[in-house]
Design an enzyme around this catalytic site. Structure first.
Site, PDB file in Angstrom:
ATOM      1  CE  LYS A 154      -3.404  -1.340  -0.461  1.00 35.71           C
ATOM      2  NZ  LYS A 154      -3.801  -2.188  -1.633  1.00 35.71           N
ATOM      3  CG  HIS A 217       4.174  -6.166  -1.813  1.00 38.20           C
ATOM      4  ND1 HIS A 217       4.348  -4.911  -2.336  1.00 38.20           N
ATOM      5  CD2 HIS A 217       2.840  -6.432  -1.921  1.00 38.20           C
ATOM      6  CE1 HIS A 217       3.178  -4.438  -2.765  1.00 38.20           C
ATOM      7  NE2 HIS A 217       2.254  -5.349  -2.519  1.00 38.20           N
ATOM      8  NE  ARG A 241       0.297   6.410   1.082  1.00 36.71           N
ATOM      9  CZ  ARG A 241      -0.940   6.030   0.803  1.00 36.71           C
ATOM     10  NH1 ARG A 241      -1.205   4.741   0.597  1.00 36.71           N
ATOM     11  NH2 ARG A 241      -1.917   6.904   0.698  1.00 36.71           N
ATOM     12  CB  SER A 249      -3.544   2.301   2.520  1.00 36.81           C
ATOM     13  OG  SER A 249      -3.860   1.844   1.243  1.00 36.81           O
ATOM     14  CE1 TYR A 307       0.456   6.994  -3.167  1.00 38.76           C
ATOM     15  CE2 TYR A 307       0.154   8.853  -1.663  1.00 38.76           C
ATOM     16  CZ  TYR A 307      -0.361   7.955  -2.574  1.00 38.76           C
ATOM     17  OH  TYR A 307      -1.703   8.014  -2.905  1.00 38.76           O
ATOM     18  NE  ARG A 379      -8.049   3.828   1.924  1.00 36.39           N
ATOM     19  CZ  ARG A 379      -8.053   4.858   2.773  1.00 36.39           C
ATOM     20  NH1 ARG A 379      -9.183   5.222   3.336  1.00 36.39           N
ATOM     21  NH2 ARG A 379      -6.933   5.504   3.090  1.00 36.39           N
TER      22      ARG A 379
HETATM   23  P1  PAP Z   1      -0.654  -2.897  -3.127  1.00 37.94           P
HETATM   24  O1  PAP Z   1       0.346  -2.914  -2.036  1.00 37.94           O
HETATM   25  O2  PAP Z   1      -1.842  -3.766  -2.848  1.00 37.94           O
HETATM   26  O3  PAP Z   1      -0.038  -3.131  -4.463  1.00 37.94           O
HETATM   27  P2  PAP Z   1      -0.621  -0.058  -3.616  1.00 37.94           P
HETATM   28  O4  PAP Z   1      -0.965   0.204  -5.016  1.00 37.94           O
HETATM   29  O5  PAP Z   1       0.814  -0.011  -3.246  1.00 37.94           O
HETATM   30  O6  PAP Z   1      -1.278  -1.416  -3.143  1.00 37.94           O
HETATM   31  O7  PAP Z   1      -1.329   1.002  -2.701  1.00 37.94           O
HETATM   32  C1  PAP Z   1      -2.659   1.373  -2.841  1.00 37.94           C
HETATM   33  C2  PAP Z   1      -2.723   2.826  -2.389  1.00 37.94           C
HETATM   34  O8  PAP Z   1      -2.284   3.665  -3.469  1.00 37.94           O
HETATM   35  C3  PAP Z   1      -4.133   3.246  -2.072  1.00 37.94           C
HETATM   36  O9  PAP Z   1      -3.984   4.271  -1.089  1.00 37.94           O
HETATM   37  P3  PAP Z   1      -5.158   4.719  -0.093  1.00 37.94           P
HETATM   38  O10 PAP Z   1      -5.745   3.496   0.488  1.00 37.94           O
HETATM   39  O11 PAP Z   1      -4.489   5.584   0.939  1.00 37.94           O
HETATM   40  O12 PAP Z   1      -6.107   5.508  -0.914  1.00 37.94           O
HETATM   41  C4  PAP Z   1      -4.590   3.800  -3.413  1.00 37.94           C
HETATM   42  O13 PAP Z   1      -5.698   4.650  -3.328  1.00 37.94           O
HETATM   43  C5  PAP Z   1      -3.346   4.513  -3.855  1.00 37.94           C
HETATM   44  N1  PAP Z   1      -3.287   4.727  -5.304  1.00 37.94           N
HETATM   45  C6  PAP Z   1      -3.632   3.868  -6.291  1.00 37.94           C
HETATM   46  N2  PAP Z   1      -3.426   4.412  -7.480  1.00 37.94           N
HETATM   47  C7  PAP Z   1      -2.938   5.660  -7.271  1.00 37.94           C
HETATM   48  C8  PAP Z   1      -2.550   6.725  -8.134  1.00 37.94           C
HETATM   49  N3  PAP Z   1      -2.625   6.635  -9.451  1.00 37.94           N
HETATM   50  N4  PAP Z   1      -2.102   7.869  -7.556  1.00 37.94           N
HETATM   51  C9  PAP Z   1      -2.020   7.987  -6.221  1.00 37.94           C
HETATM   52  N5  PAP Z   1      -2.377   7.009  -5.351  1.00 37.94           N
HETATM   53  C10 PAP Z   1      -2.834   5.856  -5.870  1.00 37.94           C
END
Ligand code: PAP
Length: 419
Positions: A154, A217, A241, A249, A307, A379
């Site tokens: 995340k 990961h 992050r 998240s 991030y 999210r």
């Molecule tokens: P993973 O570890 O399951 O691969 P990952 O993509 O690293 O997940 O993280 C998801 C987070 O990145 C989410 O954060 P949040 O829960 O705080 O909202 C998701 O919303 C965010 N995210 C996904 N795509 C983007 C993007 N294009 N720009 C910024 N943040 C993003």
């Protein structure tokens, strides 16, 4: 014996046996999570030898894009016509036995998605990803041009996947009709940790053109030297992050995936586990430090991104990323607006609104048992959402762990320019 189910609604299939993972009881008997509204989903349960394989066929169940063919790779499950080469099968069985005996020796604690996670060489991992790690260490051979996207859960993998894919393939596709728009960033390239065993007995990733790209990961210290050694020329992009946002998240994400047979994991419990380092791929701080130190030693091999910096100045970070990957943007490209196009294509606003990332849009297969809907990777996409969840006391505790752990490392989290 084979049975087939076709339906249009949420499908909850009880897993009846072991898919080749160590049979550790409940952990491996987890519910099959299939996208809620994937239409006309067809599930074939194929039972062969000791192996029970679940093959999911659906338009929305992509694994990773094969750029030259402009299609998504679908894993090849074991079937009657698709006989396994005996040698590979033997090696696979041995590995399976190794996993079973290894798990029996490892300390275990509460998992966020499944019942248990195990402490393996300093990191908490689910049995499925320990299997992936053993396979990577035994069979995966990094190529000199490979690029690995590494991150704790995340911290920005989805975003970076999109940026890396769009940057690498910027001469191949037009931005208005880009495969990311149809397939979403999850399909951009494989998640090595589990995709290594989606094709039975091992995925060889032969279809991927150079530079092959993979997400992982896994902590730096767990990876084979063919990947991590400073003398190997493959590269890593690491994104970290603020742990407070990663925690929020992750709790949301894992709560959605958590087996319905288990009681929900309360936020307070997740917080406590996280602070103690007990969360899949954790401890968070050791994960970040491992890559940070390696990036300090070999900056040409590991690019360390944040991030928060990316949110603030996406174009600046993107240009850094492209140069690191050996594909810098030319002045002419910048003038033509290529950087701005990629930033826009990969923005949270654009990606989260794509059909493929909305309800019923599609899902990713992570293991035979687990599929995750694309929309669950989006999210809020904001910095500082932790403020809506943590008390002052909770914030202070996490910040003081960060301070203690990172003392004398030269690393501070959050915005680089404010540091
Ligand atoms: P993973 O570890 O399951 O691969 P990952 O993509 O690293 O997940 O993280 C998801 C987070 O990145 C989410 O954060 P949040 O829960 O705080 O909202 C998701 O919303 C965010 N995210 C996904 N795509 C983007 C993007 N294009 N720009 C910024 N943040 C993003």
């Amino acid at each position: 014996m084979a049975s087939q189910v076709t339906c249009e609604h949420r499908l909850n299939v009880r897993w009846l046996g072991c898919d080749g993972d160590a049979n550790t009881g409940k952990d491996d008997e987890s519910e099959v999570n299939v996208a809620a509204t994937v239409h006309f989903l067809t599930v074939n349960l194929l039972f062969e030898n000791y192996l029970h394989s679940l093959k999911i066929q659906s338009n929305g169940m992509s694994t990773y894009l094969v750029p030259d063919q402009n299609t998504c790779h679908q894993p090849t499950s074991i079937t009657g016509e698709n006989q396994i080469p005996t040698e590979e099968e033997q090696a696979y069985k041995k590995l399976d036995e190794k996993l079973k005996s290894l798990l029996a020796t490892l300390p275990k604690d509460k998992g966020w998605r499944s019942a248990n996670i195990y402490l393996h060489e300093g990191f908490w991992l689910s049995p499925q990803v320990i299997k992936g790690l053993l396979m990577i260490n035994n069979y995966f051979h990094a190529q000199s041009t490979d690029i690995f996207l590494a991150a704790f859960m995340k911290c920005g993998t989805t975003w970076l996947k999109a940026l890396m894919f769009a940057t690498t393939n910027r001469h191949r596709y037009s931005f208005s009709d880009h495969p990311l728009r149809r397939n979403g960033p999850q399909s951009a390239f494989p998640f090595l940790d589990t995709h290594i065993f989606l094709d039975y007995p091992i995925t060889k990733f032969e279809h991927l053109p150079s530079p092959r790209m993979f997400a992982t990961h896994f902590a730096h210290s767990l990876l084979p030297t063919s990947m991590s050694s400073p003398t190997s020329t493959c590269k890593f992009v690491y994104v970290c992050r603020d742990p407070k946002d990663a925690l929020i998240s992750k709790w949301h994400f894992m709560s959605k995936l958590r087996s319905k047979e288990l009681p929900p994991l309360s936020f307070n419990e997740a917080y406590e586990l996280f602070c103690n380092g007990v969360s899949e791929y954790g401890p968070f701080w050791d994960h970040v430090l491992g890559y940070w130190k390696a990036s300090q030693e070999s900056p040409e091999k590991i690019l360390f991104l944040k991030y928060e910096d990316m949110k603030k100045e996406t174009s600046v970070e993107l240009k850094k990323l492209a140069a690191f990957m050996g594909m810098p943007f030319s002045a002419e490209e910048e003038k033509r607006g290529v950087v701005a196009e990629i930033v826009k294509l990969c923005s949270f606003e654009n990606l989260s609104n794509l059909e493929v990332n909305n309800e019923g849009g599609g899902a990713q297969k992570f293991t035979a048992q687990v599929a995750v809907e694309n929309r669950d990777f989006f999210r809020k996409g904001k910095v500082g959402d932790w403020k809506n969840y943590l008390t002052e006391e909770m914030r202070e505790r996490i910040d003081s762990i960060t301070e203690t752990k990172f003392k004398n490392s030269g690393l501070t989290l959050g915005l680089t320019k404010e540091a």
